[in-house]
Design a protein around this motif. Structure first.
Motif, PDB file in Angstrom:
ATOM      1  N   ASP A 101       0.843  -1.184   0.000  1.00 31.27           N
ATOM      2  CA  ASP A 101       0.000   0.000   0.000  1.00 31.27           C
ATOM      3  C   ASP A 101       0.887   1.246   0.000  1.00 31.27           C
ATOM      4  O   ASP A 101       1.589   1.512   0.979  1.00 31.27           O
TER       5      ASP A 101
ATOM      6  N   TYR B  59       0.306   4.227   0.495  1.00 36.15           N
ATOM      7  CA  TYR B  59      -0.017   5.176   1.559  1.00 36.15           C
ATOM      8  C   TYR B  59       0.548   4.729   2.907  1.00 36.15           C
ATOM      9  O   TYR B  59       0.551   5.509   3.866  1.00 36.15           O
TER      10      TYR B  59
ATOM     11  N   ARG C 200      -7.368  -4.866  -4.253  1.00 37.50           N
ATOM     12  CA  ARG C 200      -7.511  -3.714  -3.352  1.00 37.50           C
ATOM     13  C   ARG C 200      -6.533  -2.612  -3.725  1.00 37.50           C
ATOM     14  O   ARG C 200      -6.878  -1.430  -3.747  1.00 37.50           O
ATOM     15  N   PHE C 201      -5.271  -2.995  -4.014  1.00 36.07           N
ATOM     16  CA  PHE C 201      -4.284  -1.999  -4.420  1.00 36.07           C
ATOM     17  C   PHE C 201      -4.686  -1.358  -5.746  1.00 36.07           C
ATOM     18  O   PHE C 201      -4.516  -0.159  -5.945  1.00 36.07           O
TER      19      PHE C 201
ATOM     20  N   ASN D 181      -7.746  -0.947  -6.941  1.00 35.70           N
ATOM     21  CA  ASN D 181      -8.860  -0.029  -6.689  1.00 35.70           C
ATOM     22  C   ASN D 181      -8.382   1.252  -6.016  1.00 35.70           C
ATOM     23  O   ASN D 181      -8.873   2.348  -6.311  1.00 35.70           O
ATOM     24  N   LEU D 182      -7.419   1.108  -5.109  1.00 36.00           N
ATOM     25  CA  LEU D 182      -6.865   2.280  -4.419  1.00 36.00           C
ATOM     26  C   LEU D 182      -6.206   3.216  -5.426  1.00 36.00           C
ATOM     27  O   LEU D 182      -6.383   4.437  -5.385  1.00 36.00           O
ATOM     28  N   LEU D 183      -5.425   2.646  -6.354  1.00 35.37           N
ATOM     29  CA  LEU D 183      -4.731   3.456  -7.358  1.00 35.37           C
ATOM     30  C   LEU D 183      -5.722   4.154  -8.283  1.00 35.37           C
ATOM     31  O   LEU D 183      -5.532   5.316  -8.652  1.00 35.37           O
TER      32      LEU D 183
ATOM     33  N   LYS E  24      -9.113   4.749  -7.721  1.00 37.86           N
ATOM     34  CA  LYS E  24     -10.087   5.631  -7.077  1.00 37.86           C
ATOM     35  C   LYS E  24      -9.445   6.765  -6.267  1.00 37.86           C
ATOM     36  O   LYS E  24      -9.951   7.888  -6.269  1.00 37.86           O
ATOM     37  N   LYS E  25      -8.341   6.468  -5.593  1.00 39.95           N
ATOM     38  CA  LYS E  25      -7.751   7.474  -4.709  1.00 39.95           C
ATOM     39  C   LYS E  25      -6.622   8.256  -5.382  1.00 39.95           C
ATOM     40  O   LYS E  25      -6.528   9.475  -5.223  1.00 39.95           O
TER      41      LYS E  25
ATOM     42  N   SER F  45      -1.581  -5.190   7.272  1.00 40.78           N
ATOM     43  CA  SER F  45      -1.663  -4.950   5.840  1.00 40.78           C
ATOM     44  C   SER F  45      -0.673  -5.856   5.117  1.00 40.78           C
ATOM     45  O   SER F  45       0.445  -6.067   5.594  1.00 40.78           O
TER      46      SER F  45
ATOM     47  N   SER G  76       0.089  -7.535   0.807  1.00 41.02           N
ATOM     48  CA  SER G  76      -0.346  -7.579  -0.585  1.00 41.02           C
ATOM     49  C   SER G  76      -0.922  -8.971  -0.841  1.00 41.02           C
ATOM     50  O   SER G  76      -2.053  -9.262  -0.508  1.00 41.02           O
TER      51      SER G  76
END
Length: 363
Positions: free
Chosen positions: A112, A114, A147-148, A150-152, A154-155, A270, A272
């Protein structure tokens, strides 16, 4: 197609294993892959041991920007079609020379972004911002979990067409190649992870205390900044006789340790797509993990392993209790079932083929 993989060179854990195993498989498949480490260290040493094509640029630190022209020249003079970076430092260096090279640029997001510099104050916030900016400039991004990805998207607002989910893989062995288990009187649990807060070993120790079962013995494998704190916590909890801190172990040493283990456990906050669990499964160990990353893809239901809630000592304790209460023959069947499943879905051959497909699209 000539492909250059770039890493800072100081990885020592899942990132190192990912890079080295991928390049081993590429060598097996006669792909033209080269590894470039910005500095000499564990990654270059592992590559040399594996007899891979590896070069070291000799950059001294993340602040040593004098090597940027050397890096650009190495890429251009080597006529590489693809440059594939792993890790924030390699990402930063590529972003700074992006316009000086003609090769297409790919990044693998192993964790992640972040959380990579969490707990480092203002400096950590700056590094996070710089890394995210670098990631946004790449031609394609490989995310090791949905998840990673989607994070990239959307965020970080990355174009979805640039993001590809490709799960980690490992080399799987025939069961006949796995050394026989040693008989042992206790229920032995192994945790293989860096001793860092994000890996949640303190939760595991607290769960072991709550379990209150003297027959359960925990082996923690790995070094890190939290190692002394974990040792102190084990003493405070009066778990000394039940916990062994193995420190860093080579793969050969670890495979030998697995012969005395009954369960592989990961209690991270957390992750991957944990290679250590794939490797434990290859060695016919049943798995217990917190619900990190895309763990539901690795352990699809309770027939394949045990899943606890993230950061939840009670949940981890409950799953440990359930594993210990499971008859040995059923645990053996679970381990066999899980290995058959992951070997069929997450081999290095499949991982490499998926990556090559993307290379061919963008090259």
């Amino acid at each position: 197609m000539k492909v250059l993989h770039v890493n800072a060179g100081l990885e020592n854990g899942g990132g190192l294993t990912h890079i080295i195993n991928l390049l081993k498989e590429a060598k097996n498949e006669q792909q033209n892959f080269t590894l470039l480490c910005l500095a000499d260290g564990p990654v270059a040493q592992a590559a040399r041991t594996a007899k891979l094509n590896v070069q070291v640029l000799g950059i001294k630190s993340r602040y040593d920007l004098g090597g940027l022209n050397k890096l650009a020249n190495f890429i251009n003079q080597g006529n590489f079609n693809i440059v594939h970076t792993h890790g924030p430092r390699a990402n930063l260096f590529l972003s700074l020379i992006r316009r000086k090279i003609t090769a297409k640029w790919c990044i693998t997001i192993h964790s992640d972004p972040y959380l990579d510099f969490a707990g480092r104050g203002l400096k950590g916030k700056i590094f996070t911002k710089v890394n995210l900016h670098a990631i946004s400039q790449a031609d394609c991004i490989f995310a090791v979990t949905k998840r990673f990805a989607n994070l990239l998207i959307k965020k970080v607002k990355i174009n979805p067409e640039k993001v590809h989910v490709i799960y980690n893989g490992t080399f799987f062995h025939e069961d006949s190649q796995i050394p026989a288990k040693y008989e042992h009187p206790n229920f032995n649990i192994v945790n293989v992870a860096r001793a860092e807060k994000i890996k949640g070993q303190a939760l595991l120790l607290q769960a072991l205390k709550k379990l209150n079962n003297a027959n359960a013995h925990l082996f923690i494998v790995g070094d890190g900044t939290e190692l002394n704190s974990l040792k102190n916590l084990a003493q405070q909890l009066k778990l000394g006789p039940q916990v062994t801190f193995q420190g860093f172990m080579t793969h050969k040493q670890l495979k030998n340790l697995y012969r005395r283990m009954d369960l592989a456990v990961l209690t991270s906050y957390s992750e991957s797509f944990p290679l250590v669990l794939l490797e434990a499964s290859d060695n016919l160990l049943p798995l217990l993990s917190t619900a990190v990353g895309d763990i539901e893809v690795m352990i699809p239901d309770q027939k394949y392993g045990f899943v606890a809630n993230i950061g939840d000592v009670d949940s981890i304790c409950t799953q440990l209790k359930q594993a210990i209460a499971t008859p040995k023959e059923q645990l053996k069947e679970m381990a066999q079932r899980e290995k058959s499943y992951v070997a069929g879905h997450f081999s290095l051959k499949q991982q490499l083929e998926s990556i090559l497909q993307v290379y061919n699209k963008i090259e």
